[in-house]
Design a protein around this motif. Structure first.
Motif, PDB file in Angstrom:
ATOM      1  N   GLY A  20      30.215  26.115  24.552  1.00 25.85           N
ATOM      2  CA  GLY A  20      29.965  24.689  24.333  1.00 25.85           C
ATOM      3  C   GLY A  20      31.079  23.816  24.883  1.00 25.85           C
ATOM      4  O   GLY A  20      31.663  24.097  25.924  1.00 25.85           O
ATOM      5  N   TRP A  21      31.366  22.747  24.143  1.00 28.03           N
ATOM      6  CA  TRP A  21      32.356  21.771  24.593  1.00 28.03           C
ATOM      7  C   TRP A  21      33.764  22.332  24.593  1.00 28.03           C
ATOM      8  O   TRP A  21      34.618  21.845  25.347  1.00 28.03           O
ATOM      9  N   ALA A  22      34.031  23.342  23.803  1.00 27.64           N
ATOM     10  CA  ALA A  22      35.389  23.894  23.715  1.00 27.64           C
ATOM     11  C   ALA A  22      35.851  24.520  25.025  1.00 27.64           C
ATOM     12  O   ALA A  22      37.031  24.495  25.348  1.00 27.64           O
ATOM     13  N   MET A  23      34.927  25.083  25.800  1.00 23.06           N
ATOM     14  CA  MET A  23      35.347  25.772  27.026  1.00 23.06           C
ATOM     15  C   MET A  23      36.023  24.831  28.016  1.00 23.06           C
ATOM     16  O   MET A  23      36.856  25.253  28.810  1.00 23.06           O
ATOM     17  N   PHE A  24      35.702  23.541  27.948  1.00 21.58           N
ATOM     18  CA  PHE A  24      36.308  22.576  28.866  1.00 21.58           C
ATOM     19  C   PHE A  24      37.796  22.377  28.603  1.00 21.58           C
ATOM     20  O   PHE A  24      38.521  21.881  29.456  1.00 21.58           O
ATOM     21  N   LYS A  25      38.264  22.784  27.430  1.00 18.78           N
ATOM     22  CA  LYS A  25      39.694  22.708  27.098  1.00 18.78           C
ATOM     23  C   LYS A  25      40.491  23.830  27.756  1.00 18.78           C
ATOM     24  O   LYS A  25      41.712  23.804  27.749  1.00 18.78           O
ATOM     25  N   LEU A  26      39.803  24.826  28.307  1.00 19.40           N
ATOM     26  CA  LEU A  26      40.472  25.974  28.926  1.00 19.40           C
ATOM     27  C   LEU A  26      40.507  25.884  30.451  1.00 19.40           C
ATOM     28  O   LEU A  26      41.001  26.796  31.108  1.00 19.40           O
ATOM     29  N   LEU A  27      40.010  24.797  31.000  1.00 22.03           N
ATOM     30  CA  LEU A  27      40.020  24.629  32.446  1.00 22.03           C
ATOM     31  C   LEU A  27      41.445  24.468  32.960  1.00 22.03           C
ATOM     32  O   LEU A  27      42.345  24.058  32.222  1.00 22.03           O
TER      33      LEU A  27
ATOM     34  N   GLN B   7      50.661  32.766  22.630  1.00 18.11           N
ATOM     35  CA  GLN B   7      51.473  33.719  21.880  1.00 18.11           C
ATOM     36  C   GLN B   7      50.598  34.823  21.293  1.00 18.11           C
ATOM     37  O   GLN B   7      50.982  35.998  21.300  1.00 18.11           O
ATOM     38  N   ALA B   8      49.424  34.460  20.799  1.00 20.19           N
ATOM     39  CA  ALA B   8      48.492  35.468  20.282  1.00 20.19           C
ATOM     40  C   ALA B   8      48.098  36.430  21.396  1.00 20.19           C
ATOM     41  O   ALA B   8      48.032  37.647  21.188  1.00 20.19           O
ATOM     42  N   LYS B   9      47.851  35.897  22.582  1.00 16.63           N
ATOM     43  CA  LYS B   9      47.494  36.746  23.719  1.00 16.63           C
ATOM     44  C   LYS B   9      48.636  37.703  24.063  1.00 16.63           C
ATOM     45  O   LYS B   9      48.391  38.858  24.398  1.00 16.63           O
ATOM     46  N   GLN B  10      49.867  37.244  23.952  1.00 13.72           N
ATOM     47  CA  GLN B  10      51.012  38.117  24.215  1.00 13.72           C
ATOM     48  C   GLN B  10      51.071  39.278  23.223  1.00 13.72           C
ATOM     49  O   GLN B  10      51.631  40.319  23.521  1.00 13.72           O
ATOM     50  N   MET B  11      50.459  39.078  22.056  1.00 10.31           N
ATOM     51  CA  MET B  11      50.412  40.127  21.031  1.00 10.31           C
ATOM     52  C   MET B  11      49.113  40.923  21.095  1.00 10.31           C
ATOM     53  O   MET B  11      48.843  41.724  20.213  1.00 10.31           O
ATOM     54  N   GLY B  12      48.288  40.672  22.120  1.00 13.26           N
ATOM     55  CA  GLY B  12      47.085  41.472  22.313  1.00 13.26           C
ATOM     56  C   GLY B  12      45.758  40.774  22.114  1.00 13.26           C
ATOM     57  O   GLY B  12      44.707  41.380  22.343  1.00 13.26           O
ATOM     58  N   ALA B  13      45.756  39.520  21.659  1.00 15.59           N
ATOM     59  CA  ALA B  13      44.494  38.800  21.472  1.00 15.59           C
ATOM     60  C   ALA B  13      43.794  38.639  22.813  1.00 15.59           C
ATOM     61  O   ALA B  13      44.437  38.557  23.864  1.00 15.59           O
ATOM     62  N   LYS B  14      42.469  38.594  22.775  1.00 17.21           N
ATOM     63  CA  LYS B  14      41.651  38.411  23.975  1.00 17.21           C
ATOM     64  C   LYS B  14      40.866  37.108  23.849  1.00 17.21           C
ATOM     65  O   LYS B  14      40.311  36.800  22.786  1.00 17.21           O
ATOM     66  N   VAL B  15      40.797  36.353  24.961  1.00 12.41           N
ATOM     67  CA  VAL B  15      40.100  35.078  24.980  1.00 12.41           C
ATOM     68  C   VAL B  15      39.039  35.126  26.070  1.00 12.41           C
ATOM     69  O   VAL B  15      39.330  35.484  27.216  1.00 12.41           O
ATOM     70  N   TYR B  16      37.831  34.755  25.687  1.00 11.77           N
ATOM     71  CA  TYR B  16      36.692  34.800  26.596  1.00 11.77           C
ATOM     72  C   TYR B  16      36.007  33.432  26.662  1.00 11.77           C
ATOM     73  O   TYR B  16      36.055  32.665  25.705  1.00 11.77           O
ATOM     74  N   VAL B  17      35.336  33.186  27.775  1.00 12.24           N
ATOM     75  CA  VAL B  17      34.489  32.009  27.937  1.00 12.24           C
ATOM     76  C   VAL B  17      33.055  32.510  28.063  1.00 12.24           C
ATOM     77  O   VAL B  17      32.794  33.532  28.706  1.00 12.24           O
ATOM     78  N   CYS B  18      32.136  31.779  27.453  1.00 10.19           N
ATOM     79  CA  CYS B  18      30.716  32.111  27.492  1.00 10.19           C
ATOM     80  C   CYS B  18      30.170  31.973  28.922  1.00 10.19           C
ATOM     81  O   CYS B  18      30.235  30.894  29.524  1.00 10.19           O
ATOM     82  N   SER B  19      29.623  33.047  29.442  1.00  7.74           N
ATOM     83  CA  SER B  19      29.129  33.042  30.819  1.00  7.74           C
ATOM     84  C   SER B  19      27.938  32.101  30.998  1.00  7.74           C
ATOM     85  O   SER B  19      27.826  31.435  32.029  1.00  7.74           O
ATOM     86  N   MET B  20      27.052  32.002  30.005  1.00  9.18           N
ATOM     87  CA  MET B  20      25.896  31.134  30.140  1.00  9.18           C
ATOM     88  C   MET B  20      26.318  29.665  30.219  1.00  9.18           C
ATOM     89  O   MET B  20      25.860  28.921  31.084  1.00  9.18           O
TER      90      MET B  20
ATOM     91  N   ALA C 157      26.032  27.149  33.400  1.00 10.68           N
ATOM     92  CA  ALA C 157      25.299  25.892  33.257  1.00 10.68           C
ATOM     93  C   ALA C 157      26.143  24.699  33.709  1.00 10.68           C
ATOM     94  O   ALA C 157      25.617  23.721  34.241  1.00 10.68           O
ATOM     95  N   ALA C 158      27.460  24.802  33.525  1.00 15.69           N
ATOM     96  CA  ALA C 158      28.369  23.723  33.923  1.00 15.69           C
ATOM     97  C   ALA C 158      28.871  23.890  35.356  1.00 15.69           C
ATOM     98  O   ALA C 158      29.678  23.087  35.823  1.00 15.69           O
ATOM     99  N   GLY C 159      28.418  24.940  36.035  1.00 13.77           N
ATOM    100  CA  GLY C 159      28.848  25.171  37.410  1.00 13.77           C
ATOM    101  C   GLY C 159      30.268  25.699  37.513  1.00 13.77           C
ATOM    102  O   GLY C 159      30.946  25.493  38.520  1.00 13.77           O
ATOM    103  N   LEU C 160      30.730  26.396  36.467  1.00 15.08           N
ATOM    104  CA  LEU C 160      32.102  26.895  36.425  1.00 15.08           C
ATOM    105  C   LEU C 160      32.151  28.409  36.595  1.00 15.08           C
ATOM    106  O   LEU C 160      31.257  29.117  36.145  1.00 15.08           O
ATOM    107  N   LYS C 161      33.219  28.878  37.204  1.00 14.57           N
ATOM    108  CA  LYS C 161      33.466  30.313  37.376  1.00 14.57           C
ATOM    109  C   LYS C 161      34.835  30.638  36.803  1.00 14.57           C
ATOM    110  O   LYS C 161      35.620  29.738  36.499  1.00 14.57           O
ATOM    111  N   LYS C 162      35.134  31.905  36.697  1.00 15.49           N
ATOM    112  CA  LYS C 162      36.396  32.338  36.101  1.00 15.49           C
ATOM    113  C   LYS C 162      37.596  31.650  36.742  1.00 15.49           C
ATOM    114  O   LYS C 162      38.546  31.278  36.058  1.00 15.49           O
ATOM    115  N   GLU C 163      37.553  31.462  38.054  1.00 16.04           N
ATOM    116  CA  GLU C 163      38.693  30.865  38.747  1.00 16.04           C
ATOM    117  C   GLU C 163      38.939  29.403  38.372  1.00 16.04           C
ATOM    118  O   GLU C 163      40.014  28.855  38.656  1.00 16.04           O
TER     119      GLU C 163
END
Length: 135
Positions: free
Chosen positions: A40-47, A84-97, A101-107
């Motif tokens: 949803g809208w949260a993924m735009f904060k990770l651009l 910091q969580a990621k440095q301790m092993g946490a994983k962060v993903y973005v919803c592919s759908m 839909a927003a025309g975004l790719k991993k890059e």
């Protein structure tokens, strides 16, 4: 078996992103397996060029006080806590759908924050057997 916590992050408002940082960092520090799924809208904060801060209208008057308090106690930003969580092993993903839909790719996403763009079935398989929070 280690404890596991997973979060589905939908809201793009900063009042909800602060707990994402706090919970992911604390859980990772406790040795939990942590998975965070931005959609949803949260993924735009990770651009790489993230969406600007957004606060709910009903809380706007309190934002300066909150920001002053966070600065006074030298609290890291939600993004820094997530890193910091990621440095301790946490994983962060973005919803592919949603990304598609927003025309975004991993890059398009900040590689210091995002591990991968995956479908909800992949995320649910990784979250299986643990607690899931919806933020």
């Amino acid at each position: 078996m280690p404890e596991k916590i997973s979060m589905i992050v939908f809201s793009g408002t900063d009042d909800k992103l602060i707990p994402v940082g706090v919970i992911s960092q604390a859980a990772a520090a406790l040795g939990y397996e942590v998975h965070v799924f931005f959609t949803g809208w949260a993924m735009f904060k990770l651009l790489k060029e993230p969406a600007p801060e957004i606060w709910p209208k009903e809380f706007e008057a309190m934002v300066p006080r909150l920001k002053e308090g966070m600065a006074r106690i030298k609290a890291p930003t939600w993004k820094d806590m997530l890193k910091q969580a990621k440095q301790m092993g946490a994983k962060v993903y973005v919803c592919s759908m949603m990304a598609e839909a927003a025309g975004l790719k991993k890059e398009h996403f900040d590689p210091t924050l995002v591990d991968d763009v995956v479908g909800v079935t992949t995320f649910l398989e990784r979250a299986k057997g643990g607690q899931v929070l919806f933020i």
